[in-house]
Write a protein that holds these residues in place. Structure first.
Motif, short mmCIF file in Angstrom:
data_model
loop_
_atom_site.label_atom_id
_atom_site.label_comp_id
_atom_site.label_asym_id
_atom_site.label_seq_id
_atom_site.Cartn_x
_atom_site.Cartn_y
_atom_site.Cartn_z
N VAL A 390 0.85 -1.20 0.00
CA VAL A 390 0.00 0.00 0.00
C VAL A 390 0.88 1.25 0.00
O VAL A 390 0.64 2.21 -0.73
CB VAL A 390 -0.94 0.00 1.24
N LEU A 391 1.94 1.19 0.80
CA LEU A 391 2.82 2.35 0.91
C LEU A 391 3.59 2.58 -0.40
O LEU A 391 3.71 3.72 -0.86
CB LEU A 391 3.81 2.10 2.05
N VAL A 399 -3.86 4.99 -4.62
CA VAL A 399 -4.43 4.71 -3.31
C VAL A 399 -5.10 3.34 -3.34
O VAL A 399 -5.94 3.06 -4.19
CB VAL A 399 -5.46 5.79 -2.92
N THR A 400 -4.66 2.50 -2.43
CA THR A 400 -5.23 1.16 -2.36
C THR A 400 -5.27 0.72 -0.90
O THR A 400 -4.84 1.45 -0.01
CB THR A 400 -4.40 0.19 -3.23
N THR A 401 -5.79 -0.45 -0.65
CA THR A 401 -5.89 -0.94 0.72
C THR A 401 -5.28 -2.34 0.80
O THR A 401 -5.16 -3.02 -0.22
CB THR A 401 -7.35 -1.04 1.17
N PRO A 402 -4.91 -2.77 2.00
CA PRO A 402 -4.39 -4.14 2.14
C PRO A 402 -5.38 -5.18 1.61
O PRO A 402 -4.96 -6.20 1.06
CB PRO A 402 -4.18 -4.28 3.64
N ALA A 403 -6.67 -4.90 1.77
CA ALA A 403 -7.65 -5.87 1.27
C ALA A 403 -7.56 -5.99 -0.25
O ALA A 403 -7.63 -7.09 -0.80
CB ALA A 403 -9.05 -5.43 1.70
N ARG A 406 -4.53 -8.04 -1.13
CA ARG A 406 -4.72 -9.49 -0.92
C ARG A 406 -5.56 -10.09 -2.04
O ARG A 406 -5.32 -11.21 -2.48
CB ARG A 406 -5.36 -9.74 0.45
#
Lengths: 544, 279
Positions: A390-391, A399-403, A406
């Motif tokens: 994400v970083l 912009v993204t998320t850990p979900a 995965r």
């Protein structure tokens, strides 16, 4: 014991001293050299030779590839079973099969090409006292012309990879997993030593000598390649050691850590890096400037945040520019050339649909590599593979998320799996795959922790209740005191000011010691305060 | 959140850069470097807790930290850089011809220290050196000390203060850097008697920079209890010291020391600071 000295058998192959019975190196539990990487070297060595000498056992597929390339081929094997097998297989070809100890055989024509891709460990008889590597290599040199082409594999018993691999099989205690350890003082101590013995060019072999997926000259073999191709068996125990392995590779150099070495003198030029891609096809990687993106990322991760951001931006731009080129690649297959990221081979595998998904998948693998290589810690704490991805994405405003990460990883791994491939950087085992006893222990720990949390919550609630009760009681006391003050004020206002003055005077004339004693009585000080306050108010009221 | 993150309005500027509120920045999960220094990004007595992310200006700070075994660092550049980014369209740096005079930053003390030095001698040196109008910018502590402030005023200098840095989120002038920016871009030269943050800021907006005059020192340095750093700065950064300096060299060092080449994108800052909701 079988009597093999029959006319039929001796007519099929030549028998020399040191021939062995009831034994087969070709069907031995130990693997035989094979695969596209070794085959490439074998073909380059054998092509157009006058007399090709193949010593020791080789996989039949590999033999098939070289037999017929030279005008004449001689296979030297030490067991009758194997000699019989290959002589029948190549009965109609110009192949001479010799059965026995290599040292007992003298060629009528020196060989101008030699293949020893199994090394020199299975070319002498076990019926005699063992001989060391140096002795055999000297003898081998006597069988060849001065400038003979050759490809000789030398295992590296000191390889951390080999040693890591040796850890797991011990537990299984299976014969097939066991091999006699090499304790040969004359064994080459390094690739340079081995190359010098044969005056040839040295390659490192990864992950092992039996079926390497990569052969690279020491100066072209980067740590990233070594990790990608040399990572040990994917078990939880060994995975924990990967950062250590990466450190060792970095420090010792890749040559010392390679699964083995190959010394070669061939007519055809073989690239500095030769390997098979993840779909099993042979590929030659040309690493421009010998730079790989994963390594550049690792180097930047520690002390060059700006460089790290630059690499990610380049990758994003490249993927956006032509997603098709990057669709089938994994993170270790990306090079750096004059500041540009370049795919190192073409792949027909489809690992992502959109440019964004492809980019995120590659970033995820790069993040995994940073974690595996032990470089997570320069980043702010608490960032594992998901959050690091994400970083990294955020460095280029994605912009993204850990979900999301995965999900992309899941799709990517499913695509790899459906093509019979594995992820370049293995992920941690999911609870379902984990060792059950370990899982049980974790569940118990979790239960215990949950119990502690419940206990703390109860304590908190009790304290909150107590605080509430104390506060209510205090409020009640204050209300009662206010009522009392009001009564006193009313009583006092009914009296004359003089009597008030008298009371005040009396109070002030009480001796200090007596006042101090009075003050010790419970509630006396508070009563005195209330009295003083009431007197003050009365005085003010009277003044008005 | 570490309260020093609010000093000089740093958190506010970063919040605005990230597209969030300037007035009410969210708590930053970590600690920001608040001034240029020769250490690991933080003061000699400032040891951020273990596992607490540290956001520093330059890779030099990072390396010094790694050398003493500190981790969890991210190099993001100075908050000033982000202010420059925010100002580039609304209040761009004027042409050199439109700028005049010198803004001088005498070495300053801090809330728990005291500076020892000869202000009169420094005033004389400024007079001898600068040929245009001089603005002296005092730190708020000296600005509120009449005996110090008056000396500079009596010397005929314009005396200003950019504001208070604040303590425990109280009394912070959140527009401190905005004021500093406004002052620096109207002056042709930025000078000080010490290599300080303000000098780097000046270089970043194209001012001529100079470090000269009585360097002064912290009173407690005289008894050797605190490392002064002035001599080390002279050795490390000779290009800043002197009345005339080489603009190109100064600019190159400034890029490195302020981390102008290490700025993060808004999304990265949000992710680093814990300002992004992730799941």
């Amino acid at each position: 014991m079988n009597d093999i000295d029959t006319v039929a058998k001796s007519a099929a192959y030549e028998v020399v001293s040191g021939d062995m019975y009831d034994w087969s190196d070709l069907t031995d539990a130990r693997a035989l050299p094979h695969g596209p990487v070794l085959t490439r070297f074998a073909v380059a060595t054998a092509s157009d030779a006058a007399h090709l000498l193949v010593v020791g056992p080789h996989h039949l597929d590999l033999l098939d590839a070289v037999v017929g390339l030279a005008s004449r081929t001689t296979l030297v094997l030490r067991t009758h079973t194997d000699a019989q097998l290959v002589s029948e297989r190549y009965a109609d070809r110009t192949v001479d099969v010799v059965c026995g100890d290599l040292r007992s055989w003298t060629p009528d024509q020196p060989a101008d090409a030699v293949l020893a891709l199994d090394g020199l460990g299975r070319v002498t008889t076990i019926d005699a006292a063992p001989v060391d590597w140096h002795t055999i290599s000297v003898h081998l040199a006597r069988l060849t012309t001065r400038d003979a082409r050759l490809s000789v594999v030398v295992p590296n018993p000191g390889s951390p990879l080999a040693q890591l691999r040796a850890v797991t099989p011990e537990a299984s205690n299976e014969d097939a997993d066991w091999s006699f350890p090499i304790h040969d003082r004359a064994h080459p101590r390094g690739l340079a030593d081995a190359s010098a013995r044969f005056a040839g060019r040295g390659y490192t072999l990864w992950p092992d000598v039996d079926a390497p997926t990569l052969a690279a000259t020491p100066d072209a073999c980067t740590v990233a390649l070594a990790i990608a191709h040399g990572r040990p068996v994917d078990t939880p125990t060994l995975r924990e050691l990967q950062p250590v392995l990466a450190q060792a590779l970095d420090t010792l150099g890749t040559a010392a850590a390679a699964g083995g070495w190959l010394v070669t003198r061939t007519a055809d030029a073989i690239p500095a890096v030769l390997g098979v891609d993840r779909s099993g096809n042979e590929t030659s990687w040309t690493a421009p400037d010998r730079s790989w993106l994963v390594e550049a990322m690792r180097d930047s991760a520690r002390r060059d945040a700006a460089g790290l951001r630059r690499h990610v931006r380049r990758l994003r731009d490249a993927v956006d520019g032509d997603p098709e080129r990057w669709r089938g690649l994994q993170a270790d297959e990306i090079g750096l050339d004059a500041g540009q990221v370049v795919p190192l081979h073409d792949s027909a595998v489809k690992l992502g649909e959109t440019a964004e998904e492809i980019f995120l998948g590659l970033l995820d693998e790069l993040a995994a590599y940073l974690c595996v290589a032990g470089w997570r810690h320069p980043w702010p704490a608490g960032r594992g593979r998901d959050e690091l991805t994400v970083l990294l994405a955020a460095t280029v405003e994605t912009v993204t998320t850990p979900a999301d990460v995965r999900q992309v990883r899941g799709r990517r791994e499913a695509a790899l799996s459906s093509n019979g491939m594995t992820p370049v950087f293995a992920r941690r085992t999911s609870p379902a795959e984990a060792d059950t006893s370990e899982l049980r222990k974790l569940l118990d720990e979790n239960e215990a922790l949950r119990g502690q949390v419940t206990w703390f919550k109860q304590q908190m609630r009790q304290r909150q209740t107590m605080t509430h009760e104390v506060r209510t009681a205090a409020r009640r006391d204050v209300a009662a005191l206010n009522g009392r003050i009001k009564d006193l004020e009313e009583q006092l206002s009914a009296r004359e000011a003089t009597s008030i003055s008298r009371v005040a005077q009396r109070a002030s004339t009480v001796p200090g010691r007596a006042r101090a004693r009075l003050g010790r009585l419970p509630g006396a000080r508070r009563a005195a305060r209330l009295l003083r306050r009431a007197l003050g108010r009365l005085r003010r009221a009277i003044r008005r | 959140m570490d309260t020093s993150n609010h000093w000089y309005g740093h958190a506010h500027i970063l919040s605005e850069y990230c597209g969030l509120s300037f007035e009410e920045p969210r708590p930053i999960w970590g600690v920001l470097q608040h001034g240029w220094n020769l250490l690991h990004g933080f003061g000699p007595g400032h040891a951020p807790p273990y596992g607490f992310p540290k956001f520093v200006w330059s890779h030099a700070n990072l390396r010094r930290a790694q050398a003493i075994g500190w981790r969890d660092y991210a190099v993001i550049g100075a908050p000033w850089n982000y202010l420059l980014e925010l100002k580039k369209d609304t209040e761009p740096v004027p042409e050199a011809a439109e700028r005049e005079g010198t803004i001088f930053y005498p070495f300053h003390t801090w809330d728990h220290g005291q500076v020892s030095g000869d202000h009169d001698r420094l005033i004389a040196e400024i007079r001898d050196t600068e040929d245009g109008p001089v603005t002296v910018c005092l730190y708020w502590i000296e600005y509120e000390m009449p005996e110090v402030r008056r000396r500079y005023e009596d010397a005929g200098f314009r005396v200003i203060c950019h504001g208070r840095r604040g303590t425990l989120r109280q009394g912070t002038d959140t527009r401190f850097l905005h004021k500093q920016y406004a002052e620096q871009i109207r002056h042709r030269r930025v000078a000080s008697n010490r290599l300080t943050t303000a000098i780097f800021y000046g270089a970043s907006v194209g001012s001529e920079v100079a470090v000269y005059g009585d360097p002064m020192t912290f009173s407690d340095v005289r008894d050797a209890s605190v490392r002064d750093g002035n001599e080390q700065a002279r050795r490390l950064f000779p290009e800043f010291h002197g009345v005339k300096t080489d603009a190109e060299e100064v600019r190159a060092t400034t890029v490195r020391e302020l981390g102008l080449d290490a700025m993060a994108s808004p999304a990265e800052l949000r992710a680093l600071f814990g300002w992004e909701i992730t799941g």
